[in-house]
Design a protein around this motif. Sequence first.
Motif, PDB file in Angstrom:
ATOM      1  N   TYR A  48      41.212 -58.944  16.604  1.00 32.33           N
ATOM      2  CA  TYR A  48      42.494 -57.941  16.456  1.00 32.33           C
ATOM      3  C   TYR A  48      42.070 -56.659  15.860  1.00 32.33           C
ATOM      4  O   TYR A  48      41.321 -56.620  15.008  1.00 32.33           O
ATOM      5  N   ASN A  49      42.522 -55.579  16.512  1.00 26.62           N
ATOM      6  CA  ASN A  49      42.321 -54.410  15.991  1.00 26.62           C
ATOM      7  C   ASN A  49      43.741 -53.731  15.766  1.00 26.62           C
ATOM      8  O   ASN A  49      44.418 -53.324  17.107  1.00 26.62           O
ATOM      9  N   ALA A  50      44.082 -53.337  14.850  1.00 21.40           N
ATOM     10  CA  ALA A  50      45.536 -52.706  14.637  1.00 21.40           C
ATOM     11  C   ALA A  50      45.823 -51.438  15.442  1.00 21.40           C
ATOM     12  O   ALA A  50      46.731 -51.077  15.719  1.00 21.40           O
ATOM     13  N   GLY A  51      44.830 -50.686  15.467  1.00 19.11           N
ATOM     14  CA  GLY A  51      44.757 -49.355  16.387  1.00 19.11           C
ATOM     15  C   GLY A  51      44.928 -49.530  17.908  1.00 19.11           C
ATOM     16  O   GLY A  51      45.333 -48.563  18.758  1.00 19.11           O
ATOM     17  N   MET A  52      44.824 -50.822  18.487  1.00 15.99           N
ATOM     18  CA  MET A  52      44.767 -50.776  19.735  1.00 15.99           C
ATOM     19  C   MET A  52      46.234 -51.344  20.385  1.00 15.99           C
ATOM     20  O   MET A  52      46.469 -51.276  21.670  1.00 15.99           O
ATOM     21  N   PHE A  53      47.269 -51.768  19.468  1.00 13.34           N
ATOM     22  CA  PHE A  53      48.422 -52.260  19.653  1.00 13.34           C
ATOM     23  C   PHE A  53      48.490 -53.269  20.919  1.00 13.34           C
ATOM     24  O   PHE A  53      48.987 -53.158  21.951  1.00 13.34           O
ATOM     25  N   GLU A  54      47.821 -54.226  20.821  1.00  8.98           N
ATOM     26  CA  GLU A  54      47.587 -55.065  21.640  1.00  8.98           C
ATOM     27  C   GLU A  54      48.753 -56.165  21.684  1.00  8.98           C
ATOM     28  O   GLU A  54      49.342 -56.418  20.788  1.00  8.98           O
ATOM     29  N   THR A  55      49.064 -56.613  22.983  1.00  8.82           N
ATOM     30  CA  THR A  55      50.322 -57.902  23.214  1.00  8.82           C
ATOM     31  C   THR A  55      49.456 -58.822  23.892  1.00  8.82           C
ATOM     32  O   THR A  55      48.620 -58.808  24.663  1.00  8.82           O
ATOM     33  N   GLN A  56      49.886 -60.069  23.735  1.00  5.47           N
ATOM     34  CA  GLN A  56      49.186 -61.046  24.444  1.00  5.47           C
ATOM     35  C   GLN A  56      47.892 -61.214  24.157  1.00  5.47           C
ATOM     36  O   GLN A  56      47.118 -61.371  24.898  1.00  5.47           O
ATOM     37  N   ASN A  57      47.313 -61.098  22.841  1.00  7.05           N
ATOM     38  CA  ASN A  57      45.913 -61.406  22.683  1.00  7.05           C
ATOM     39  C   ASN A  57      45.576 -62.585  22.482  1.00  7.05           C
ATOM     40  O   ASN A  57      44.578 -62.882  22.036  1.00  7.05           O
ATOM     41  N   ILE A  58      46.483 -63.783  22.354  1.00  7.63           N
ATOM     42  CA  ILE A  58      46.291 -65.008  22.482  1.00  7.63           C
ATOM     43  C   ILE A  58      46.267 -65.552  23.837  1.00  7.63           C
ATOM     44  O   ILE A  58      47.681 -65.635  24.463  1.00  7.63           O
TER      45      ILE A  58
END
Length: 158
Positions: free
Chosen positions: A77-87
């Motif tokens: 997880y990287n807070a700067g990437m604004f990922e969704t559905q990383n699981i």
Amino acid sequence: MKVWHFIPSPFDLSDGLVTIVYSGTSAGTAEIAFTGWGLPDASIMSNAPTEYIVYLNTGYREDSNSDWNYFSKNIRYNAGMFETQNILMFMPSLTYNRAYLAAHLVGNLMISTDFTNNKWIIQVDIMAYLPNTPIQYPKDSSVIRAHTLAFRGINIYY
């Protein structure tokens, strides 16, 4: 000179596992204390780019009478990437009829820092798609478990 520094968890995996507490059917929170990590100054942690590695342990079974099959995954997880559905986890299971069924666990994991209380707050929002079954949520499901995780390390750029 700035470089990435990986700071691994000071705990063995079995000692680092914490329970996810679900506040809703799919949304849950876990907290990890900074204590014992040997992290740099809080001002570096609050301003430097960071990445986190979290170990998620999940279970899946065909029905409430079947044995559990466990699956694990390290999630970055990287807070700067604004990922969704990383699981995203594929969880196959061999049935009584010697055929395979598979569940697909999907969701989102986010981490925030609470400097006042010296801890990380890990938030998850998880659901599972099962064959021929409505969507299952970890809080209420008898066939899906997603209740433990461990904080495995932090990568800080400073």
